[in-house]
Design a protein around this motif. Sequence first.
Motif, mmCIF file in Angstrom:
data_model
loop_
_atom_site.group_PDB
_atom_site.id
_atom_site.type_symbol
_atom_site.label_atom_id
_atom_site.label_comp_id
_atom_site.label_asym_id
_atom_site.label_seq_id
_atom_site.Cartn_x
_atom_site.Cartn_y
_atom_site.Cartn_z
ATOM 1 N N ALA A 175 0.985 -0.564 22.859
ATOM 2 C CA ALA A 175 -0.534 -0.735 22.860
ATOM 3 C C ALA A 175 -1.101 0.433 22.342
ATOM 4 C CB ALA A 175 -0.935 -0.947 24.337
ATOM 5 N N ASP A 176 -0.776 1.831 22.587
ATOM 6 C CA ASP A 176 -1.321 2.903 22.160
ATOM 7 C C ASP A 176 -1.163 3.038 20.539
ATOM 8 O OD1 ASP A 176 1.546 3.457 22.048
ATOM 9 O OD2 ASP A 176 1.157 5.513 23.151
ATOM 10 N N GLY A 177 -0.026 2.448 20.000
ATOM 11 C CA GLY A 177 0.052 2.497 18.666
ATOM 12 C C GLY A 177 -0.508 1.446 17.809
ATOM 13 N N ARG A 178 -1.053 0.561 18.101
ATOM 14 C CA ARG A 178 -1.311 -1.083 17.613
ATOM 15 C C ARG A 178 -2.557 -0.686 16.543
ATOM 16 N NH1 ARG A 178 -0.670 -4.679 22.829
ATOM 17 N NH2 ARG A 178 1.659 -4.455 22.824
ATOM 18 N N ALA A 179 -3.354 0.036 16.794
ATOM 19 C CA ALA A 179 -4.765 0.378 16.130
ATOM 20 C C ALA A 179 -4.064 1.036 14.761
ATOM 21 C CB ALA A 179 -5.712 1.359 16.816
ATOM 22 N N THR A 180 -3.307 2.145 14.961
ATOM 23 C CA THR A 180 -2.690 2.835 13.702
ATOM 24 C C THR A 180 -1.904 1.880 12.937
ATOM 25 O OG1 THR A 180 -2.590 4.799 15.150
ATOM 26 C CG2 THR A 180 -1.412 4.770 13.258
ATOM 27 N N ALA A 181 -0.813 1.003 13.609
ATOM 28 C CA ALA A 181 -0.181 0.239 12.823
ATOM 29 C C ALA A 181 -1.133 -0.919 11.972
ATOM 30 C CB ALA A 181 0.764 -0.611 13.788
ATOM 31 N N SER A 182 -1.995 -1.421 12.724
ATOM 32 C CA SER A 182 -3.013 -2.419 11.873
ATOM 33 C C SER A 182 -3.888 -1.779 10.857
ATOM 34 C CB SER A 182 -4.267 -2.864 12.942
ATOM 35 O OG SER A 182 -3.303 -3.604 13.945
ATOM 36 N N ALA A 183 -4.127 -0.571 11.085
ATOM 37 C CA ALA A 183 -4.546 0.375 9.910
ATOM 38 C C ALA A 183 -3.867 0.514 8.578
ATOM 39 C CB ALA A 183 -5.246 1.736 10.425
ATOM 40 N N PHE A 184 -2.551 0.874 8.751
ATOM 41 C CA PHE A 184 -1.715 1.249 7.917
ATOM 42 C C PHE A 184 -1.343 -0.262 7.181
ATOM 43 C CE2 PHE A 184 -0.764 5.093 9.490
ATOM 44 C CZ PHE A 184 -0.262 5.716 8.496
ATOM 45 N N ALA A 185 -1.265 -1.503 7.779
ATOM 46 C CA ALA A 185 -1.233 -2.848 7.164
ATOM 47 C C ALA A 185 -2.389 -3.105 6.417
ATOM 48 C CB ALA A 185 -1.032 -3.688 8.338
ATOM 49 N N GLY A 186 -3.537 -2.749 6.800
ATOM 50 C CA GLY A 186 -5.041 -2.928 6.138
ATOM 51 C C GLY A 186 -4.789 -2.062 4.758
ATOM 52 N N VAL A 187 -4.272 -0.852 4.903
ATOM 53 C CA VAL A 187 -4.310 -0.050 3.844
ATOM 54 C C VAL A 187 -3.315 -0.706 2.731
ATOM 55 C CG1 VAL A 187 -3.624 2.107 2.609
ATOM 56 C CG2 VAL A 187 -4.906 2.116 4.975
ATOM 57 N N GLY A 188 -2.235 -1.351 3.245
ATOM 58 C CA GLY A 188 -1.287 -1.893 2.200
ATOM 59 C C GLY A 188 -1.943 -3.122 1.594
ATOM 60 N N THR A 189 -2.835 -3.875 2.337
ATOM 61 C CA THR A 189 -3.438 -4.981 1.749
ATOM 62 C C THR A 189 -4.459 -4.334 0.584
ATOM 63 O OG1 THR A 189 -5.289 -5.101 3.220
ATOM 64 C CG2 THR A 189 -3.380 -6.376 3.648
ATOM 65 N N ALA A 190 -5.142 -3.380 0.870
ATOM 66 C CA ALA A 190 -6.282 -2.833 -0.274
ATOM 67 C C ALA A 190 -5.434 -2.353 -1.538
ATOM 68 C CB ALA A 190 -6.989 -1.770 0.421
ATOM 69 N N ILE A 191 -4.324 -1.571 -1.306
ATOM 70 C CA ILE A 191 -3.542 -1.101 -2.304
ATOM 71 C C ILE A 191 -2.893 -2.194 -3.207
ATOM 72 C CG2 ILE A 191 -1.638 0.317 -2.837
ATOM 73 C CD1 ILE A 191 -2.114 2.046 -0.548
ATOM 74 N N GLY A 192 -2.415 -3.176 -2.591
ATOM 75 C CA GLY A 192 -1.682 -4.334 -2.960
ATOM 76 C C GLY A 192 -2.728 -5.072 -3.866
ATOM 77 N N GLY A 193 -4.003 -5.387 -3.524
ATOM 78 C CA GLY A 193 -4.823 -6.187 -4.142
ATOM 79 C C GLY A 193 -5.190 -5.451 -5.512
ATOM 80 N N THR A 194 -5.454 -3.989 -5.357
ATOM 81 C CA THR A 194 -5.706 -3.359 -6.641
ATOM 82 C C THR A 194 -4.488 -3.195 -7.528
ATOM 83 O OG1 THR A 194 -7.389 -1.940 -5.204
ATOM 84 C CG2 THR A 194 -6.538 -1.016 -7.287
ATOM 85 N N LEU A 195 -3.533 -3.053 -7.042
ATOM 86 C CA LEU A 195 -2.203 -2.934 -8.105
ATOM 87 C C LEU A 195 -1.856 -4.241 -8.699
ATOM 88 C CD1 LEU A 195 0.226 -0.432 -5.862
ATOM 89 C CD2 LEU A 195 -1.074 0.057 -8.200
ATOM 90 N N GLY A 196 -2.178 -5.089 -7.782
ATOM 91 C CA GLY A 196 -1.651 -6.544 -8.248
ATOM 92 C C GLY A 196 -2.495 -6.961 -9.653
ATOM 93 N N VAL A 197 -3.919 -6.656 -9.534
ATOM 94 C CA VAL A 197 -4.795 -6.903 -10.834
ATOM 95 C C VAL A 197 -4.315 -6.159 -11.971
ATOM 96 C CG1 VAL A 197 -7.106 -6.764 -11.466
ATOM 97 C CG2 VAL A 197 -6.581 -7.786 -9.195
ATOM 98 N N ILE A 198 -4.145 -4.792 -11.452
ATOM 99 C CA ILE A 198 -3.889 -3.929 -12.580
ATOM 100 C C ILE A 198 -2.587 -4.229 -13.169
ATOM 101 C CG2 ILE A 198 -3.037 -1.352 -13.218
ATOM 102 C CD1 ILE A 198 -4.946 -0.428 -10.951
ATOM 103 N N ILE A 199 -1.446 -4.540 -12.404
ATOM 104 C CA ILE A 199 -0.040 -4.752 -13.078
ATOM 105 C C ILE A 199 -0.041 -6.232 -13.758
ATOM 106 C CG2 ILE A 199 2.335 -5.575 -12.509
ATOM 107 C CD1 ILE A 199 1.942 -3.776 -10.128
ATOM 108 N N ALA A 200 -0.868 -7.276 -13.381
ATOM 109 C CA ALA A 200 -1.054 -8.467 -14.126
ATOM 110 C C ALA A 200 -1.816 -8.386 -15.213
ATOM 111 C CB ALA A 200 -1.756 -9.646 -12.922
ATOM 112 N N GLY A 201 -2.821 -7.621 -15.261
ATOM 113 C CA GLY A 201 -3.719 -7.348 -16.480
ATOM 114 C C GLY A 201 -2.868 -6.661 -17.497
ATOM 115 N N GLN A 202 -1.715 -5.684 -17.188
ATOM 116 C CA GLN A 202 -1.161 -5.075 -18.234
ATOM 117 C C GLN A 202 -0.187 -5.869 -18.732
ATOM 118 O OE1 GLN A 202 -1.444 -1.709 -19.324
ATOM 119 N NE2 GLN A 202 -3.693 -2.128 -18.102
ATOM 120 N N VAL A 203 0.408 -6.864 -18.113
ATOM 121 C CA VAL A 203 1.565 -7.455 -18.533
ATOM 122 C C VAL A 203 1.062 -8.990 -18.968
ATOM 123 C CG1 VAL A 203 3.304 -6.584 -17.311
ATOM 124 C CG2 VAL A 203 2.051 -8.745 -16.437
ATOM 125 N N LEU A 204 -0.250 -9.157 -19.140
ATOM 126 C CA LEU A 204 -1.101 -10.698 -19.579
ATOM 127 C C LEU A 204 -0.476 -11.243 -20.596
ATOM 128 C CD1 LEU A 204 -2.873 -12.727 -18.238
ATOM 129 C CD2 LEU A 204 -4.668 -11.638 -19.462
#
Length: 280
Positions: A175-204
């Motif tokens: 329980a004492d680490g779930r907020a941190t884990a959720s934050a890291f998962a959220g950071v992953g979604t933000a980074i992934g969304g940005t990288l996905g658009v960039i990568i797809a645009g480069q190989v379009l």
Amino acid sequence: MSHPVDDANQPVSIATPDGKTIYADSEAAPFTESTGISQGVTGAARSRLVASMLVSNVFLFATYAGVIVILLPQQMADLDPANKVANLAIVTATSSFFTLFAQPLVGAFSDRTRTRLGRRAPWLLVGGVGGGVLTIVLQFAPGVFWVTSIWVLAQVLLNAFQGPLSAIIADRIPADGRATASAFAGVGTAIGGTLGVIIAGQVLTFIGVGFWIFGLGVIVAAVAFVLVNRDRSSESLPVTAFRWGAFVRSFWVSPRKHPDYAWAFAGRFVMILGYQGVQA
């Protein structure tokens, strides 16, 4: 209440509410819904798990963003330039409808999964590998019907990967680490969304390469996650019967009794609505 294991995945003794001492891998301490006790990891094992969740979310949401925002619109334009907007709306609306039910059902079924790999790992593998393969196959779809069918199946499987991946926070992080884990998962979604658009645009220009990159990325992420973060067997755990009535009723959470949940839900709903509106 959570009961941790050490870096070598050895059980750590814990005290139960009635004063008894049990161990995390004993029959007296199953991580089941009936006992409310979940397995927790600490130290290096927790760090690996959190890092793996971040990386997995990067690959998963890069696939979502890259395919939906860049690759699918281009594919619709290539197949039928005159009706590309209407056809894209059909594909995305249909897949959104089916995925609305995918995660809750997968979550309920994974709670009741009993294998030597644990509850979540089989769904992570089937969802990640299956969704990755269908993402690669999507480039070969000859028409709107096949694009819609393949992408719906791919989205359902990718959600079968995403749902259990999120559930692991409650399953295996104390329980004492779930907020941190959720934050890291959220950071992953933000980074992934940005990288996905960039990568797809480069190989379009070479659209097939984009589908290969995203599909293989999800496959590697799913397999690596399961191998790096091995779970306990769930074969000996009791199984709660699945009932459709209880499942449907579980969607209602009284905002009067649980105002914090209601505010969190409303905030996330508005955020996702705005994000999707701008993205579309």
